[in-house]
Enzyme design. Structure first.
Site, PDB file in Angstrom:
ATOM      1  N   CYS A  47     -74.233  37.733  24.389  1.00 29.10           N
ATOM      2  CA  CYS A  47     -74.431  37.823  22.944  1.00 29.10           C
ATOM      3  C   CYS A  47     -74.306  39.294  22.576  1.00 29.10           C
ATOM      4  O   CYS A  47     -75.132  40.112  22.992  1.00 29.10           O
ATOM      5  CB  CYS A  47     -75.792  37.263  22.543  1.00 29.10           C
ATOM      6  SG  CYS A  47     -76.146  37.459  20.778  1.00 29.10           S
ATOM      7  N   GLY A  48     -73.269  39.632  21.810  1.00 29.37           N
ATOM      8  CA  GLY A  48     -72.996  41.029  21.504  1.00 29.37           C
ATOM      9  C   GLY A  48     -74.069  41.673  20.647  1.00 29.37           C
ATOM     10  O   GLY A  48     -74.577  42.756  20.975  1.00 29.37           O
ATOM     11  N   CYS A  79     -71.153  38.119  14.730  1.00 34.52           N
ATOM     12  CA  CYS A  79     -71.070  37.876  16.179  1.00 34.52           C
ATOM     13  C   CYS A  79     -70.301  39.036  16.798  1.00 34.52           C
ATOM     14  O   CYS A  79     -69.104  39.195  16.542  1.00 34.52           O
ATOM     15  CB  CYS A  79     -70.371  36.546  16.443  1.00 34.52           C
ATOM     16  SG  CYS A  79     -70.128  36.206  18.196  1.00 34.52           S
ATOM     17  N   GLY A  80     -70.976  39.856  17.592  1.00 36.70           N
ATOM     18  CA  GLY A  80     -70.341  41.044  18.168  1.00 36.70           C
ATOM     19  C   GLY A  80     -69.243  40.728  19.155  1.00 36.70           C
ATOM     20  O   GLY A  80     -68.132  41.278  19.083  1.00 36.70           O
TER      21      GLY A  80
END
Length: 262
Positions: free
Chosen positions: A199-200, A76-77
């Site tokens: 959302c990265g 998850c960025g």
């Protein structure tokens, strides 16, 4: 007897996470039901996911990430950026770090609330009709569209995420539209099973799709607006190979508290 844990809530461009300092291993990392309960926005703290900051022998810390459904997630960025800010706020690091996540080593730097996070190289993609499909730490489907502000991202994203091609493992679905000198992106995230404010890894995949569509190689620096704010993605592209990939954006502590988990 009541068992309380200290938690912290951070957000990165509207992507919000529960963060726990678990260097003492007091929190059961395998209690998936508890993690799902804590992420519930009505019966828990609420968040798109939960992260544990763990001890690591060879790195500043280790990142364990769980989706809101309580299951361990892929990279998850925006979560990674928030955990870097958390580590800084805990005085584990100063302004630079190298840490371990599910997809390997990540470097990052932080100035005030802006975190510049190194992401994995990407060496392959494929097309699904008009969409680009690739893994930027998590699997992503990217489709260029029009009138994105009016799009039913939940319905359209849900249908793609659960179709015969992707339904077994799921995929994150991104819709992208040109906007000024950058792009606007909206994402349906698996694990959350809904549209999120950011959302990265999806922003990274979307920026790479822009570069692929251009047919050009070289250095790219692409602004991506999401519902929760502004991100920027930079990388070097040679054919299908993307290297020196960085995701930059805000990571801010929202609040902290204690909750009974007994």
């Amino acid at each position: 007897m009541a068992q309380e844990i200290q938690f912290y809530k951070y957000q990165g461009a509207g992507n919000d996470f529960i963060l726990i300092d678990n260097r003492n291993a007091a929190f059961d990392a395998n209690n998936y039901d508890l993690i799902e309960k804590l992420c519930d926005r009505r019966f828990g703290i609420g968040g798109d996911g939960l992260m544990l900051l763990q001890e690591s022998k060879n790195y500043d810390f280790q990142m364990l990430y769980y989706n809101a459904d309580g299951k361990e997630g892929s990279m998850c960025g925006n979560g990674g950026r928030c955990l870097v800010a958390f580590a800084r706020d805990l005085n584990i690091i100063k302004d630079k770090t190298v840490f371990l996540a599910v997809d390997g080593e990540h470097d990052a730097s932080i100035v005030e609330n802006q975190v510049n996070l190194g992401m994995i190289n990407v060496d392959a993609h494929h097309r699904d009709a008009e969409a680009y499909v690739m893994n930027t730490g998590s699997p992503h489907y990217v489709l260029f569209t029009e009138k994105l502000v009016e799009k039913d991202v939940y319905a359209d994203g849900y249908a793609i995420r659960n179709n015969d091609t992707y339904g077994e493992k799921g995929i994150n679905v991104n819709f992208i539209e040109a906007e000024g000198d950058g792009y606007f992106v909206r994402t349906f995230e698996r694990g959350v099973e809904d549209e999120t404010f950011a959302c990265g890894t999806g922003a990274v995949a979307s920026a790479m799709s822009v570069a692929l569509a251009s047919g050009k190689d070289g250095d790219f620096n692409i602004p991506i607006r999401v519902l929760g704010g502004q991100l920027r993605i930079s990388f070097h592209k040679e054919g299908d190979h993307f290297s020196n990939v960085y995701l930059t954006g805000p990571a801010i502590q929202v609040f902290q508290g204690k909750i009974d988990i007994s």
